[in-house]
Design an enzyme around this catalytic site. Structure first.
Site, PDB file in Angstrom:
ATOM      1  N   CYS A  44       0.860  -1.192   0.000  1.00 51.91           N
ATOM      2  CA  CYS A  44       0.000   0.000   0.000  1.00 51.91           C
ATOM      3  C   CYS A  44       0.893   1.238   0.000  1.00 51.91           C
ATOM      4  O   CYS A  44       2.019   1.206   0.497  1.00 51.91           O
ATOM      5  CB  CYS A  44      -0.872  -0.039   1.263  1.00 51.91           C
ATOM      6  SG  CYS A  44      -1.857   1.447   1.564  1.00 51.91           S
ATOM      7  N   SER A  46       0.712   3.691   1.871  1.00 52.60           N
ATOM      8  CA  SER A  46       1.039   4.092   3.245  1.00 52.60           C
ATOM      9  C   SER A  46       2.378   3.484   3.695  1.00 52.60           C
ATOM     10  O   SER A  46       3.130   4.124   4.431  1.00 52.60           O
ATOM     11  CB  SER A  46      -0.060   3.685   4.220  1.00 52.60           C
ATOM     12  OG  SER A  46      -1.302   4.196   3.801  1.00 52.60           O
ATOM     13  N   HIS A  49       4.911   5.664   2.196  1.00 52.03           N
ATOM     14  CA  HIS A  49       5.011   6.945   2.932  1.00 52.03           C
ATOM     15  C   HIS A  49       5.964   6.787   4.123  1.00 52.03           C
ATOM     16  O   HIS A  49       6.720   7.695   4.446  1.00 52.03           O
ATOM     17  CB  HIS A  49       3.643   7.373   3.485  1.00 52.03           C
ATOM     18  CG  HIS A  49       2.674   7.870   2.454  1.00 52.03           C
ATOM     19  ND1 HIS A  49       3.057   8.462   1.279  1.00 52.03           N
ATOM     20  CD2 HIS A  49       1.315   7.899   2.461  1.00 52.03           C
ATOM     21  CE1 HIS A  49       1.963   8.813   0.595  1.00 52.03           C
ATOM     22  NE2 HIS A  49       0.892   8.472   1.290  1.00 52.03           N
ATOM     23  N   HIS A  66       0.681  -3.846   6.253  1.00 53.62           N
ATOM     24  CA  HIS A  66      -0.531  -3.789   7.084  1.00 53.62           C
ATOM     25  C   HIS A  66      -1.752  -4.315   6.338  1.00 53.62           C
ATOM     26  O   HIS A  66      -2.860  -4.174   6.829  1.00 53.62           O
ATOM     27  CB  HIS A  66      -0.774  -2.345   7.536  1.00 53.62           C
ATOM     28  CG  HIS A  66      -0.970  -1.405   6.388  1.00 53.62           C
ATOM     29  ND1 HIS A  66       0.074  -0.909   5.647  1.00 53.62           N
ATOM     30  CD2 HIS A  66      -2.092  -0.913   5.823  1.00 53.62           C
ATOM     31  CE1 HIS A  66      -0.400  -0.151   4.679  1.00 53.62           C
ATOM     32  NE2 HIS A  66      -1.718  -0.141   4.744  1.00 53.62           N
ATOM     33  N   CYS A 173      -6.889  -3.518   3.965  1.00 57.53           N
ATOM     34  CA  CYS A 173      -6.673  -2.069   3.844  1.00 57.53           C
ATOM     35  C   CYS A 173      -7.309  -1.488   2.599  1.00 57.53           C
ATOM     36  O   CYS A 173      -8.379  -0.905   2.656  1.00 57.53           O
ATOM     37  CB  CYS A 173      -5.190  -1.675   3.903  1.00 57.53           C
ATOM     38  SG  CYS A 173      -5.009   0.124   3.735  1.00 57.53           S
TER      39      CYS A 173
HETATM   40  P1  PAD Z   1      -1.284   4.906  -5.124  1.00 57.17           P
HETATM   41  O1  PAD Z   1       0.057   5.520  -5.124  1.00 57.17           O
HETATM   42  O2  PAD Z   1      -1.455   3.532  -5.671  1.00 57.17           O
HETATM   43  O3  PAD Z   1      -2.343   5.852  -5.867  1.00 57.17           O
HETATM   44  C1  PAD Z   1      -2.256   7.241  -5.892  1.00 57.17           C
HETATM   45  C2  PAD Z   1      -2.671   7.735  -7.267  1.00 57.17           C
HETATM   46  O4  PAD Z   1      -2.662   9.171  -7.254  1.00 57.17           O
HETATM   47  C3  PAD Z   1      -1.740   7.299  -8.395  1.00 57.17           C
HETATM   48  O5  PAD Z   1      -2.481   6.699  -9.430  1.00 57.17           O
HETATM   49  C4  PAD Z   1      -1.072   8.612  -8.854  1.00 57.17           C
HETATM   50  O6  PAD Z   1      -0.810   8.641 -10.247  1.00 57.17           O
HETATM   51  C5  PAD Z   1      -2.131   9.626  -8.473  1.00 57.17           C
HETATM   52  N1  PAD Z   1      -1.617  10.996  -8.288  1.00 57.17           N
HETATM   53  C6  PAD Z   1      -0.440  11.386  -7.722  1.00 57.17           C
HETATM   54  N2  PAD Z   1      -0.329  12.730  -7.719  1.00 57.17           N
HETATM   55  C7  PAD Z   1      -1.469  13.207  -8.278  1.00 57.17           C
HETATM   56  C8  PAD Z   1      -1.942  14.514  -8.568  1.00 57.17           C
HETATM   57  N3  PAD Z   1      -1.233  15.588  -8.252  1.00 57.17           N
HETATM   58  N4  PAD Z   1      -3.159  14.637  -9.148  1.00 57.17           N
HETATM   59  C9  PAD Z   1      -3.898  13.543  -9.485  1.00 57.17           C
HETATM   60  N5  PAD Z   1      -3.485  12.287  -9.237  1.00 57.17           N
HETATM   61  C10 PAD Z   1      -2.289  12.113  -8.647  1.00 57.17           C
HETATM   62  O7  PAD Z   1      -1.760   4.934  -3.586  1.00 57.17           O
HETATM   63  P2  PAD Z   1      -2.895   4.096  -2.787  1.00 57.17           P
HETATM   64  O8  PAD Z   1      -4.108   3.981  -3.625  1.00 57.17           O
HETATM   65  O9  PAD Z   1      -2.268   2.868  -2.187  1.00 57.17           O
HETATM   66  O10 PAD Z   1      -3.140   5.100  -1.562  1.00 57.17           O
HETATM   67  C11 PAD Z   1      -3.661   6.404  -1.807  1.00 57.17           C
HETATM   68  C12 PAD Z   1      -3.558   7.262  -0.565  1.00 57.17           C
HETATM   69  O11 PAD Z   1      -4.422   6.736   0.443  1.00 57.17           O
HETATM   70  C13 PAD Z   1      -2.160   7.280   0.061  1.00 57.17           C
HETATM   71  O12 PAD Z   1      -1.885   8.578   0.575  1.00 57.17           O
HETATM   72  C14 PAD Z   1      -2.282   6.290   1.183  1.00 57.17           C
HETATM   73  O13 PAD Z   1      -1.328   6.507   2.188  1.00 57.17           O
HETATM   74  C15 PAD Z   1      -3.697   6.589   1.651  1.00 57.17           C
HETATM   75  C16 PAD Z   1      -4.329   5.535   2.494  1.00 57.17           C
HETATM   76  N6  PAD Z   1      -5.192   5.928   3.476  1.00 57.17           N
HETATM   77  C17 PAD Z   1      -5.815   5.026   4.258  1.00 57.17           C
HETATM   78  C18 PAD Z   1      -6.794   5.504   5.254  1.00 57.17           C
HETATM   79  O14 PAD Z   1      -7.226   4.716   6.120  1.00 57.17           O
HETATM   80  N7  PAD Z   1      -7.181   6.766   5.178  1.00 57.17           N
HETATM   81  C19 PAD Z   1      -5.577   3.651   4.092  1.00 57.17           C
HETATM   82  C20 PAD Z   1      -4.736   3.278   3.070  1.00 57.17           C
HETATM   83  C21 PAD Z   1      -4.094   4.195   2.276  1.00 57.17           C
HETATM   84 ZN    ZN Z   2      -2.927   0.762   3.509  1.00 54.67          ZN
END
Ligand code: PAD
Ligand code: ZN
Length: 373
Positions: A44, A46, A49, A66, A173
């Site tokens: 993921c 995260s 990050h 996770h 997740c």
């Molecule tokens: P990912 O990196 O697979 O997807 C992110 C997408 O955003 C990619 O397709 C990128 O091309 C796109 N992107 C990047 N910059 C831009 C921009 N400026 N404008 C438009 N698009 C853009 O990540 P993911 O899907 O695994 O996770 C996404 C976020 O969610 C990430 O910050 C992660 O830490 C967070 C998350 N939050 C929780 C929660 O409980 N809130 C859980 C899991 C993940």
């Molecule tokens: Zn996650």
């Protein structure tokens, strides 16, 4: 069961370095703890990050990961909800069941969470991992980038024994986070218009949630147009790339939708796109949901007019689900074909290729990579 298990794990010794596969010792579970053999674990953003140093509270050295599924190997004293041999999903969002949040009908950020404040330790203040004589921290109360991990009983739940680990690990997740942001947090209504910023594993799951909730228009927003094919397959009615426009993307969305979308989701984790998502929802009745993890210590300078006129701004962790209650039900729904996960899983790799999996994510070539032991 007091035996120490020696096994393979990926250790993040310090930020911005590749993970290193090492032999670790995994101590036996103490009272109210569970030792799990991990079968499959997803990568993921995260986790990335944490590697990139964006989450400054994460302690090092640490075992990340996770989003997983596994089998209970042994249990400590007093564990009643799982037994050895049970198929389980570790929960990065625990459900202690006794705290004020767990009792509240709306909340899911259980008091024993490792998200708001990361200690990297078990509840007794120690770790169960050692490598080369050094204690190694646990990420997000799960630490699934290890063949065996130990979690608190609050952070694991039994699932259907027939569920395929290499698919349902995403319920730990990515899938649940995005899907729940739409159906629980935003409570998207039939006929509504939605915009999803970021079409990774979590954003695409938000698209699935918007579709399941009956949204009639779902606009995907991403700077990587390679994500558009899957987004459309999963329910996006159109996709736009901010790089194709001269004006800010929020202006494009407001124009396209006659005043703004009903629901917008930021699923990237950048303050600029959080603002853009807020500004692209309708000034009066629009709701914007922050799902992407904001970088530690970042700040947003906000024109209060954006909220004064009536917009709602919300955050959503683990899709708003109370984890222990929801995860087994989501697995049952998956088994009953109420949703599919294959489109989110672009790569399945042996655990040893974990760094390759992270490179695919950073290069925008993967949605989810699932690692198998
Ligand atoms: P990912 O990196 O697979 O997807 C992110 C997408 O955003 C990619 O397709 C990128 O091309 C796109 N992107 C990047 N910059 C831009 C921009 N400026 N404008 C438009 N698009 C853009 O990540 P993911 O899907 O695994 O996770 C996404 C976020 O969610 C990430 O910050 C992660 O830490 C967070 C998350 N939050 C929780 C929660 O409980 N809130 C859980 C899991 C993940
Ligand atoms: Zn996650």
């Amino acid at each position: 069961n007091s035996t120490v298990i020696k096994c393979k794990a990926a250790i993040c010794w310090e930020p911005k370095k590749p993970l290193s596969i090492e032999e670790v010792e995994v101590a036996a579970p103490k009272a109210h703890e569970v030792r799990i053999k991990i079968l499959a674990t997803g990568i993921c953003r995260s986790d990335d990050h944490a590697i990139s140093g964006l989450l400054t509270t994460v302690p090092f050295p640490i075992i990340l990961g996770h989003e997983a599924a596994g089998v209970v190997e042994s249990i400590g004293d007093g564990v009643t909800s799982v037994k050895p041999g049970d198929k389980v999903i570790p929960l990065f969002m625990p459900q202690f069941g006794e705290c004020k949040v767990c009792h509240h009908p709306k909340g899911n950020l259980c008091i024993s969470n490792e998200i708001a404040q990361a200690t990297g330790l078990m509840l007794d203040g120690t770790t169960r991992f050692t490598c080369k004589g050094k204690p190694i921290h646990h990420f997000a109360s799960t630490a699934t980038f290890s063949e065996y991990t130990v979690v608190h009983e609050n952070s694991v739940v039994k699932i259907d024994a027939a569920a395929p680990a290499e698919k349902v690990c995403l319920i730990g997740c990515g899938f649940s986070t995005g899907y729940g942001a739409a159906v629980n947090t935003a409570k998207v209504e039939p006929g509504s218009t939605c915009a999803v910023f970021g079409l990774g594993g979590v954003g695409l799951s938000a698209v699935m949630g918007c579709k399941a909730a009956g949204a009639s228009r779902i606009i995907g927003v991403d700077i990587n147009k390679d994500k558009f094919v899957t987004a459309k397959e999963l329910g996006a009615t159109e996709c736009i790339n901010p790089k194709d426009f001269q004006k800010p993307i929020q202006d494009v969305l407001v124009e396209k939708t006659g005043g703004g979308v009903d629901y917008s989701f930021e699923v990237i984790g950048r303050t600029e796109t959080m603002m853009a998502a807020l500004a692209s929802c309708h000034m009066n009745y629009g709701t914007s949901v922050m799902v992407g993890v904001p970088p530690s210590a970042s700040a947003i300078n906000l024109d209060p007019m954006l909220l004064f006129t009536g917009r709602t701004w919300q955050g959503s962790l683990f899709g708003g689900w109370k984890s222990k209650d929801a995860v087994p039900r989501l697995v049952t729904d998956y088994m009953g074909k109420k949703f599919a996960l294959y489109a989110l899983i672009t790569h399945t790799l042996p655990f040893d290729k974990i760094n390759e999996g992270f490179d695919l994510l950073r290069q925008g070539k993967s949605i989810r990579s699932v690692l198998l032991f």
